[in-house]
Design a protein around this motif. Structure first.
Motif, PDB file in Angstrom:
ATOM      1  N   SER A   1       3.390  16.641   3.300  1.00  0.00           N
ATOM      2  CA  SER A   1       4.525  17.080   4.155  1.00  0.00           C
ATOM      3  C   SER A   1       4.006  17.561   5.360  1.00  0.00           C
ATOM      4  CB  SER A   1       5.482  17.897   3.495  1.00  0.00           C
ATOM      5  OG  SER A   1       4.694  19.594   3.035  1.00  0.00           O
ATOM      6  N   ALA A   2       3.209  18.528   5.269  1.00  0.00           N
ATOM      7  CA  ALA A   2       2.311  19.206   6.916  1.00  0.00           C
ATOM      8  C   ALA A   2       2.084  17.649   7.810  1.00  0.00           C
ATOM      9  CB  ALA A   2       1.349  20.046   6.755  1.00  0.00           C
ATOM     10  N   ILE A   3       1.638  17.327   7.432  1.00  0.00           N
ATOM     11  CA  ILE A   3       0.743  15.964   8.690  1.00  0.00           C
ATOM     12  C   ILE A   3       1.888  15.049   9.080  1.00  0.00           C
ATOM     13  CG2 ILE A   3      -1.153  14.588   9.144  1.00  0.00           C
ATOM     14  CD1 ILE A   3      -2.107  16.407   6.762  1.00  0.00           C
ATOM     15  N   PRO A   4       2.171  14.341  10.093  1.00  0.00           N
ATOM     16  CA  PRO A   4       3.473  13.866  10.159  1.00  0.00           C
ATOM     17  C   PRO A   4       2.932  12.102  10.762  1.00  0.00           C
ATOM     18  CG  PRO A   4       3.402  14.664  12.136  1.00  0.00           C
ATOM     19  CD  PRO A   4       2.603  15.540  11.093  1.00  0.00           C
ATOM     20  N   ALA A   5       3.211  10.541  11.262  1.00  0.00           N
ATOM     21  CA  ALA A   5       2.629  10.203  11.798  1.00  0.00           C
ATOM     22  C   ALA A   5       1.734   9.945  12.944  1.00  0.00           C
ATOM     23  CB  ALA A   5       3.886   8.107  11.395  1.00  0.00           C
ATOM     24  N   GLY A   6       0.779   9.467  13.106  1.00  0.00           N
ATOM     25  CA  GLY A   6       0.162   9.999  14.530  1.00  0.00           C
ATOM     26  C   GLY A   6      -0.358  11.296  14.292  1.00  0.00           C
ATOM     27  N   GLY A   7      -0.650  12.587  13.664  1.00  0.00           N
ATOM     28  CA  GLY A   7      -0.742  13.825  13.243  1.00  0.00           C
ATOM     29  C   GLY A   7      -2.152  13.295  12.875  1.00  0.00           C
ATOM     30  N   PRO A   8      -3.175  14.843  12.772  1.00  0.00           N
ATOM     31  CA  PRO A   8      -4.153  14.840  11.891  1.00  0.00           C
ATOM     32  C   PRO A   8      -4.955  14.791  11.029  1.00  0.00           C
ATOM     33  CG  PRO A   8      -3.236  16.980  12.029  1.00  0.00           C
ATOM     34  CD  PRO A   8      -2.403  16.037  12.611  1.00  0.00           C
ATOM     35  N   ALA A   9      -6.060  13.938  10.803  1.00  0.00           N
ATOM     36  CA  ALA A   9      -6.132  13.421   9.444  1.00  0.00           C
ATOM     37  C   ALA A   9      -5.985  12.392   9.504  1.00  0.00           C
ATOM     38  CB  ALA A   9      -6.421  14.679   8.529  1.00  0.00           C
ATOM     39  N   VAL A  10      -4.655  12.764   7.674  1.00  0.00           N
ATOM     40  CA  VAL A  10      -4.406  10.875   7.434  1.00  0.00           C
ATOM     41  C   VAL A  10      -3.193  10.549   7.936  1.00  0.00           C
ATOM     42  CG1 VAL A  10      -2.870  11.709   6.077  1.00  0.00           C
ATOM     43  CG2 VAL A  10      -3.706  10.094   4.733  1.00  0.00           C
TER      44      VAL A  10
ATOM     45  N   GLU B   1       3.003  -5.289   4.735  1.00  0.00           N
ATOM     46  CA  GLU B   1       4.639  -5.357   4.921  1.00  0.00           C
ATOM     47  C   GLU B   1       5.646  -4.892   4.260  1.00  0.00           C
ATOM     48  OE1 GLU B   1       6.001  -9.331   5.124  1.00  0.00           O
ATOM     49  OE2 GLU B   1       4.883 -10.185   6.834  1.00  0.00           O
ATOM     50  N   GLU B   2       4.788  -4.410   3.061  1.00  0.00           N
ATOM     51  CA  GLU B   2       4.916  -3.379   2.277  1.00  0.00           C
ATOM     52  C   GLU B   2       4.227  -1.996   1.867  1.00  0.00           C
ATOM     53  OE1 GLU B   2       5.812  -5.891  -1.849  1.00  0.00           O
ATOM     54  OE2 GLU B   2       6.936  -7.157  -0.720  1.00  0.00           O
ATOM     55  N   TRP B   3       4.973  -1.001   2.300  1.00  0.00           N
ATOM     56  CA  TRP B   3       4.447   0.134   2.808  1.00  0.00           C
ATOM     57  C   TRP B   3       5.502   1.402   1.779  1.00  0.00           C
ATOM     58  CZ3 TRP B   3       5.907   3.771   6.209  1.00  0.00           C
ATOM     59  CH2 TRP B   3       7.388   3.224   6.419  1.00  0.00           C
ATOM     60  N   ALA B   4       4.344   2.630   1.645  1.00  0.00           N
ATOM     61  CA  ALA B   4       5.522   3.792   1.399  1.00  0.00           C
ATOM     62  C   ALA B   4       4.135   4.927   1.648  1.00  0.00           C
ATOM     63  CB  ALA B   4       6.324   3.629   0.180  1.00  0.00           C
ATOM     64  N   VAL B   5       4.295   5.690   2.735  1.00  0.00           N
ATOM     65  CA  VAL B   5       3.811   6.773   3.112  1.00  0.00           C
ATOM     66  C   VAL B   5       4.428   8.507   2.049  1.00  0.00           C
ATOM     67  CG1 VAL B   5       2.696   7.951   4.666  1.00  0.00           C
ATOM     68  CG2 VAL B   5       3.171   6.146   4.418  1.00  0.00           C
ATOM     69  N   LEU B   6       3.595   8.938   1.491  1.00  0.00           N
ATOM     70  CA  LEU B   6       3.677   9.820  -0.019  1.00  0.00           C
ATOM     71  C   LEU B   6       3.416  10.993   0.830  1.00  0.00           C
ATOM     72  CD1 LEU B   6       3.202   8.819  -3.743  1.00  0.00           C
ATOM     73  CD2 LEU B   6       5.292   7.953  -1.591  1.00  0.00           C
ATOM     74  N   ARG B   7       4.812  12.096   1.655  1.00  0.00           N
ATOM     75  CA  ARG B   7       4.429  13.236   1.683  1.00  0.00           C
ATOM     76  C   ARG B   7       4.851  14.930   1.602  1.00  0.00           C
ATOM     77  NH1 ARG B   7       6.818  14.002   7.516  1.00  0.00           N
ATOM     78  NH2 ARG B   7       5.948  15.266   7.922  1.00  0.00           N
ATOM     79  N   PRO B   8       4.760  14.757  -0.293  1.00  0.00           N
ATOM     80  CA  PRO B   8       4.816  15.930  -0.515  1.00  0.00           C
ATOM     81  C   PRO B   8       4.111  17.254   0.362  1.00  0.00           C
ATOM     82  CG  PRO B   8       2.484  15.164  -1.674  1.00  0.00           C
ATOM     83  CD  PRO B   8       3.237  14.293  -0.182  1.00  0.00           C
TER      84      PRO B   8
ATOM     85  N   ALA C   1       0.498  -1.055  -0.189  1.00  0.00           N
ATOM     86  CA  ALA C   1       0.080  -0.265   0.285  1.00  0.00           C
ATOM     87  C   ALA C   1       0.859   0.975  -0.493  1.00  0.00           C
ATOM     88  CB  ALA C   1      -0.381  -0.370   1.249  1.00  0.00           C
ATOM     89  N   VAL C   2       0.483   2.268  -0.856  1.00  0.00           N
ATOM     90  CA  VAL C   2       1.054   2.940  -1.058  1.00  0.00           C
ATOM     91  C   VAL C   2       0.083   4.498  -0.788  1.00  0.00           C
ATOM     92  CG1 VAL C   2       2.726   4.947  -2.319  1.00  0.00           C
ATOM     93  CG2 VAL C   2       3.128   2.667  -2.635  1.00  0.00           C
ATOM     94  N   LEU C   3       0.224   5.048   0.319  1.00  0.00           N
ATOM     95  CA  LEU C   3      -0.062   6.208   0.660  1.00  0.00           C
ATOM     96  C   LEU C   3      -0.130   8.156  -0.143  1.00  0.00           C
ATOM     97  CD1 LEU C   3      -2.702   7.311   2.612  1.00  0.00           C
ATOM     98  CD2 LEU C   3      -1.516   7.491   4.641  1.00  0.00           C
ATOM     99  N   LEU C   4      -1.282   8.671   0.224  1.00  0.00           N
ATOM    100  CA  LEU C   4      -0.071   9.708  -0.154  1.00  0.00           C
ATOM    101  C   LEU C   4      -0.793  10.865   0.840  1.00  0.00           C
ATOM    102  CD1 LEU C   4       0.124  12.103  -2.157  1.00  0.00           C
ATOM    103  CD2 LEU C   4      -2.580  12.589  -2.528  1.00  0.00           C
ATOM    104  N   SER C   5      -0.038  11.695   1.157  1.00  0.00           N
ATOM    105  CA  SER C   5      -0.116  11.798   2.493  1.00  0.00           C
ATOM    106  C   SER C   5       0.185  13.454   2.077  1.00  0.00           C
ATOM    107  CB  SER C   5       0.987  11.397   3.738  1.00  0.00           C
ATOM    108  OG  SER C   5       0.390  12.527   4.630  1.00  0.00           O
TER     109      SER C   5
END
Length: 282
Positions: free
Chosen positions: A103-112, A124-131, A97-101
Protein backbone atom coordinates in the motif's frame (compact mmCIF):
# COMPACT_ATOMS: atom_id res chain seq x y z
CA UNK A 1 -15.33 -21.64 -13.75
CA UNK A 2 -13.17 -22.79 -16.65
CA UNK A 3 -10.41 -25.33 -15.93
CA UNK A 4 -6.94 -23.82 -15.91
CA UNK A 5 -3.43 -25.14 -16.31
CA UNK A 6 -0.94 -24.82 -13.49
CA UNK A 7 -0.47 -21.67 -11.45
CA UNK A 8 3.09 -20.85 -10.46
CA UNK A 9 3.27 -19.51 -6.91
CA UNK A 10 6.59 -17.79 -6.28
CA UNK A 11 7.55 -17.69 -2.63
CA UNK A 12 5.27 -20.68 -1.96
CA UNK A 13 6.70 -21.22 1.52
CA UNK A 14 6.37 -17.56 2.53
CA UNK A 15 3.73 -15.62 4.43
CA UNK A 16 1.27 -15.12 1.58
CA UNK A 17 2.61 -17.74 -0.85
CA UNK A 18 1.89 -20.73 1.35
CA UNK A 19 -1.61 -19.47 1.99
CA UNK A 20 -2.22 -18.87 -1.72
CA UNK A 21 -0.94 -22.38 -2.45
CA UNK A 22 -3.17 -23.96 0.20
CA UNK A 23 -6.27 -22.09 -0.97
CA UNK A 24 -5.63 -22.94 -4.63
CA UNK A 25 -5.22 -26.59 -3.66
CA UNK A 26 -8.44 -26.49 -1.67
CA UNK A 27 -10.27 -25.29 -4.79
CA UNK A 28 -8.76 -28.08 -6.90
CA UNK A 29 -6.30 -26.04 -8.95
CA UNK A 30 -2.93 -27.36 -10.08
CA UNK A 31 -0.06 -25.50 -8.40
CA UNK A 32 3.67 -25.33 -8.95
CA UNK A 33 5.12 -24.26 -5.61
CA UNK A 34 8.33 -22.32 -6.23
CA UNK A 35 10.99 -21.77 -3.61
CA UNK A 36 14.76 -21.57 -3.52
CA UNK A 37 15.08 -25.11 -2.15
CA UNK A 38 12.07 -26.66 -3.91
CA UNK A 39 10.59 -27.30 -0.47
CA UNK A 40 7.81 -29.92 -0.61
CA UNK A 41 4.32 -28.42 -0.26
CA UNK A 42 1.23 -30.59 0.26
CA UNK A 43 -0.86 -30.95 -2.89
CA UNK A 44 1.54 -28.99 -5.11
CA UNK A 45 4.46 -29.69 -7.41
CA UNK A 46 7.56 -28.30 -5.73
CA UNK A 47 9.98 -26.55 -8.08
CA UNK A 48 13.26 -24.77 -7.46
CA UNK A 49 13.19 -21.05 -8.23
CA UNK A 50 15.57 -18.20 -7.48
CA UNK A 51 15.08 -14.69 -8.84
CA UNK A 52 18.85 -14.32 -9.07
CA UNK A 53 19.41 -17.59 -10.96
CA UNK A 54 17.78 -17.35 -14.41
CA UNK A 55 18.69 -20.98 -15.03
CA UNK A 56 15.86 -21.93 -12.64
CA UNK A 57 13.19 -19.97 -14.51
CA UNK A 58 12.38 -22.30 -17.43
CA UNK A 59 11.48 -25.32 -15.30
CA UNK A 60 9.36 -23.15 -13.05
CA UNK A 61 7.43 -21.72 -16.00
CA UNK A 62 6.86 -25.01 -17.87
CA UNK A 63 3.13 -25.76 -18.14
CA UNK A 64 2.09 -22.55 -16.40
CA UNK A 65 -0.43 -19.97 -17.64
CA UNK A 66 -0.61 -17.72 -14.58
CA UNK A 67 1.73 -16.68 -11.83
CA UNK A 68 1.65 -15.20 -8.34
CA UNK A 69 4.64 -12.89 -7.94
CA UNK A 70 6.39 -12.23 -4.64
CA UNK A 71 9.35 -9.89 -5.22
CA UNK A 72 12.85 -10.82 -4.07
CA UNK A 73 13.08 -10.08 -0.35
CA UNK A 74 15.23 -7.15 0.68
CA UNK A 75 15.93 -5.91 -2.84
CA UNK A 76 15.74 -2.16 -3.46
CA UNK A 77 15.67 -2.78 -7.24
CA UNK A 78 13.51 -5.86 -7.86
CA UNK A 79 12.66 -4.75 -11.41
CA UNK A 80 16.21 -5.63 -12.49
CA UNK A 81 15.44 -9.34 -12.14
CA UNK A 82 11.66 -9.39 -12.27
CA UNK A 83 11.14 -7.69 -15.64
CA UNK A 84 13.38 -10.14 -17.58
CA UNK A 85 11.52 -13.00 -15.88
CA UNK A 86 8.14 -11.52 -16.75
CA UNK A 87 9.10 -11.08 -20.40
CA UNK A 88 10.18 -14.73 -20.48
CA UNK A 89 6.93 -15.74 -18.80
CA UNK A 90 4.83 -13.89 -21.35
CA UNK A 91 6.77 -15.42 -24.24
CA UNK A 92 6.29 -18.87 -22.68
CA UNK A 93 2.50 -18.65 -22.48
CA UNK A 94 1.75 -17.01 -19.14
CA UNK A 95 -1.30 -14.82 -19.66
CA UNK A 96 -2.20 -13.69 -16.13
CA UNK A 97 0.10 -12.24 -13.46
CA UNK A 98 -0.79 -11.19 -9.92
CA UNK A 99 1.87 -9.11 -8.18
CA UNK A 100 2.26 -8.64 -4.42
CA UNK A 101 3.25 -5.05 -3.76
CA UNK A 102 2.51 -2.69 -0.86
CA UNK A 103 0.00 0.00 0.00
CA UNK A 104 2.97 2.29 0.59
CA UNK A 105 4.31 1.95 -2.97
CA UNK A 106 2.29 3.30 -5.93
CA UNK A 107 2.78 2.39 -9.58
CA UNK A 108 6.03 3.93 -10.76
CA UNK A 109 7.25 4.34 -7.19
CA UNK A 110 10.44 2.89 -5.72
CA UNK A 111 11.34 -0.80 -5.67
CA UNK A 112 8.39 -2.97 -6.76
CA UNK A 113 6.55 0.14 -7.95
CA UNK A 114 8.56 -0.12 -11.17
CA UNK A 115 7.28 -3.66 -11.75
CA UNK A 116 3.74 -2.52 -10.96
CA UNK A 117 3.99 0.17 -13.61
CA UNK A 118 5.20 -2.30 -16.25
CA UNK A 119 2.77 -5.14 -15.52
CA UNK A 120 -0.28 -3.94 -17.57
CA UNK A 121 1.94 -3.57 -20.63
CA UNK A 122 3.20 -7.13 -20.29
CA UNK A 123 -0.03 -9.04 -19.62
CA UNK A 124 -3.63 -8.55 -20.74
CA UNK A 125 -4.79 -10.15 -17.48
CA UNK A 126 -3.23 -8.81 -14.31
CA UNK A 127 -3.69 -7.49 -10.79
CA UNK A 128 -1.47 -5.72 -8.30
CA UNK A 129 -2.21 -6.44 -4.64
CA UNK A 130 -1.24 -3.53 -2.42
CA UNK A 131 -1.88 -4.69 1.15
CA UNK A 132 -1.39 -2.52 4.17
CA UNK A 133 0.87 -3.79 6.96
CA UNK A 134 0.44 -7.51 7.76
CA UNK A 135 -1.06 -8.63 11.06
CA UNK A 136 1.55 -11.40 10.84
CA UNK A 137 4.18 -8.76 11.68
CA UNK A 138 3.15 -9.31 15.30
CA UNK A 139 3.63 -13.11 15.26
CA UNK A 140 6.29 -15.73 14.65
CA UNK A 141 9.92 -14.64 14.40
CA UNK A 142 9.43 -11.09 13.13
CA UNK A 143 11.19 -8.14 14.82
CA UNK A 144 7.92 -6.89 16.36
CA UNK A 145 7.07 -10.38 17.66
CA UNK A 146 10.52 -10.74 19.22
CA UNK A 147 10.35 -7.37 20.94
CA UNK A 148 6.82 -8.18 22.21
CA UNK A 149 8.06 -11.46 23.71
CA UNK A 150 11.40 -10.22 25.02
CA UNK A 151 10.65 -6.62 26.02
CA UNK A 152 6.87 -6.34 26.18
CA UNK A 153 7.16 -3.54 23.62
CA UNK A 154 6.47 -2.62 20.01
CA UNK A 155 9.03 -0.11 18.73
CA UNK A 156 8.14 2.15 15.79
CA UNK A 157 8.67 5.62 14.39
CA UNK A 158 4.98 5.84 13.52
CA UNK A 159 3.87 8.19 16.28
CA UNK A 160 0.08 8.21 16.59
CA UNK A 161 -0.42 7.29 12.92
CA UNK A 162 -2.95 4.60 12.09
CA UNK A 163 -2.64 1.52 9.88
CA UNK A 164 -5.33 -0.72 8.38
CA UNK A 165 -3.53 -3.93 9.35
CA UNK A 166 -4.59 -6.88 7.19
CA UNK A 167 -4.43 -10.65 7.75
CA UNK A 168 -2.26 -12.53 5.23
CA UNK A 169 -5.07 -15.07 4.90
CA UNK A 170 -7.27 -12.31 3.50
CA UNK A 171 -4.52 -11.21 1.11
CA UNK A 172 -4.23 -14.81 -0.09
CA UNK A 173 -7.99 -15.09 -0.55
CA UNK A 174 -7.97 -12.00 -2.79
CA UNK A 175 -4.96 -13.36 -4.68
CA UNK A 176 -6.77 -16.63 -5.40
CA UNK A 177 -9.77 -14.77 -6.79
CA UNK A 178 -7.47 -12.56 -8.89
CA UNK A 179 -5.67 -15.64 -10.23
CA UNK A 180 -8.65 -17.89 -10.95
CA UNK A 181 -11.83 -15.89 -11.58
CA UNK A 182 -12.88 -15.90 -15.22
CA UNK A 183 -12.42 -12.13 -15.37
CA UNK A 184 -9.08 -10.79 -14.15
CA UNK A 185 -9.28 -7.64 -12.01
CA UNK A 186 -6.90 -5.70 -14.28
CA UNK A 187 -6.59 -3.28 -11.39
CA UNK A 188 -4.54 -1.96 -8.51
CA UNK A 189 -6.17 -3.48 -5.39
CA UNK A 190 -5.59 -1.74 -2.07
CA UNK A 191 -6.12 -4.24 0.77
CA UNK A 192 -6.76 -3.41 4.42
CA UNK A 193 -8.37 -4.90 7.45
CA UNK A 194 -11.63 -3.54 8.85
CA UNK A 195 -10.06 -0.91 11.14
CA UNK A 196 -7.22 1.57 11.02
CA UNK A 197 -5.35 1.25 14.32
CA UNK A 198 -2.52 3.14 15.98
CA UNK A 199 0.32 1.10 17.45
CA UNK A 200 -0.91 2.16 20.90
CA UNK A 201 -4.22 0.47 20.05
CA UNK A 202 -2.40 -2.57 18.68
CA UNK A 203 -0.46 -2.88 21.94
CA UNK A 204 -3.71 -2.62 23.92
CA UNK A 205 -5.35 -5.38 21.86
CA UNK A 206 -2.38 -7.71 22.28
CA UNK A 207 -2.32 -6.95 26.02
CA UNK A 208 -6.03 -7.78 26.29
CA UNK A 209 -5.79 -11.05 24.37
CA UNK A 210 -2.56 -12.36 25.91
CA UNK A 211 -3.00 -10.92 29.41
CA UNK A 212 0.63 -9.79 29.18
CA UNK A 213 1.46 -6.07 29.24
CA UNK A 214 2.63 -4.73 25.87
CA UNK A 215 3.45 -1.07 25.25
CA UNK A 216 4.21 1.00 22.18
CA UNK A 217 7.64 2.65 22.42
CA UNK A 218 8.20 5.48 19.97
CA UNK A 219 11.54 5.87 18.20
CA UNK A 220 12.90 8.58 15.94
CA UNK A 221 13.36 7.89 12.23
CA UNK A 222 17.12 7.57 12.78
CA UNK A 223 16.75 5.18 15.70
CA UNK A 224 14.44 2.92 13.74
CA UNK A 225 16.64 3.02 10.64
CA UNK A 226 19.66 1.97 12.68
CA UNK A 227 17.66 -0.76 14.41
CA UNK A 228 16.65 -2.23 11.04
CA UNK A 229 20.16 -1.76 9.61
CA UNK A 230 21.50 -4.23 12.18
CA UNK A 231 19.58 -6.95 10.30
CA UNK A 232 19.16 -5.79 6.69
CA UNK A 233 21.04 -3.58 4.16
CA UNK A 234 21.11 0.12 5.05
CA UNK A 235 19.30 1.21 1.89
CA UNK A 236 16.39 -1.13 2.60
CA UNK A 237 16.41 -0.19 6.30
CA UNK A 238 16.16 3.48 5.34
CA UNK A 239 13.20 2.76 3.07
CA UNK A 240 11.38 0.83 5.82
CA UNK A 241 12.00 3.57 8.39
CA UNK A 242 10.69 6.06 5.85
CA UNK A 243 7.48 4.05 5.63
CA UNK A 244 7.05 4.42 9.39
CA UNK A 245 7.52 8.15 9.04
CA UNK A 246 4.82 8.16 6.36
CA UNK A 247 2.48 6.34 8.76
CA UNK A 248 3.08 9.08 11.31
CA UNK A 249 2.01 11.59 8.65
CA UNK A 250 -1.26 9.70 7.98
CA UNK A 251 -0.37 7.83 4.78
CA UNK A 252 -1.90 4.51 5.96
CA UNK A 253 -4.92 5.86 7.84
CA UNK A 254 -7.59 4.26 5.63
CA UNK A 255 -9.71 1.17 5.10
CA UNK A 256 -11.07 -0.33 1.88
CA UNK A 257 -13.81 -2.79 0.91
CA UNK A 258 -11.54 -4.80 -1.41
CA UNK A 259 -11.46 -8.02 0.65
CA UNK A 260 -15.25 -8.03 1.04
CA UNK A 261 -15.81 -7.14 -2.61
CA UNK A 262 -13.55 -9.83 -4.08
CA UNK A 263 -14.08 -12.67 -1.58
CA UNK A 264 -17.65 -12.06 -0.43
CA UNK A 265 -16.68 -11.95 3.25
CA UNK A 266 -15.36 -9.25 5.56
CA UNK A 267 -11.67 -9.08 6.46
CA UNK A 268 -10.57 -10.43 9.82
CA UNK A 269 -9.91 -8.18 12.81
CA UNK A 270 -6.63 -7.85 14.67
CA UNK A 271 -8.39 -9.08 17.82
CA UNK A 272 -9.47 -12.30 16.08
CA UNK A 273 -5.98 -12.71 14.63
CA UNK A 274 -4.35 -12.34 18.05
CA UNK A 275 -6.75 -14.87 19.57
CA UNK A 276 -5.99 -17.34 16.78
CA UNK A 277 -2.24 -16.92 17.25
CA UNK A 278 -2.56 -17.41 20.99
CA UNK A 279 -4.50 -20.66 20.49
CA UNK A 280 -1.99 -21.98 17.96
CA UNK A 281 0.98 -21.27 20.23
CA UNK A 282 -0.52 -22.80 23.38
Amino acid sequence: MKPISATLVIGATGTTGRRVTAQLNAEGHRVKAASRRATPVDGAQAVRFDWNEPATWDDALAGVDRVYLVPPIGSSDPAAVMLPFLRKARAGGVRRAVLLSSSAIPAGGPAVGQVHEALPGLFEEWAVLRPSWFMQNFAGHTPHARSIREEGAIRTASGDGRVGFVDASDIAAVAVRALTDDQAPNADLLLTGPQALSYDEVAAIITEVTARPVAHRQLTFEQLRDRWAAEIPLEFATMLAGMDRAIAEGAEDRTTDTVQRLTGRPPGTLHAFAERELRSSS
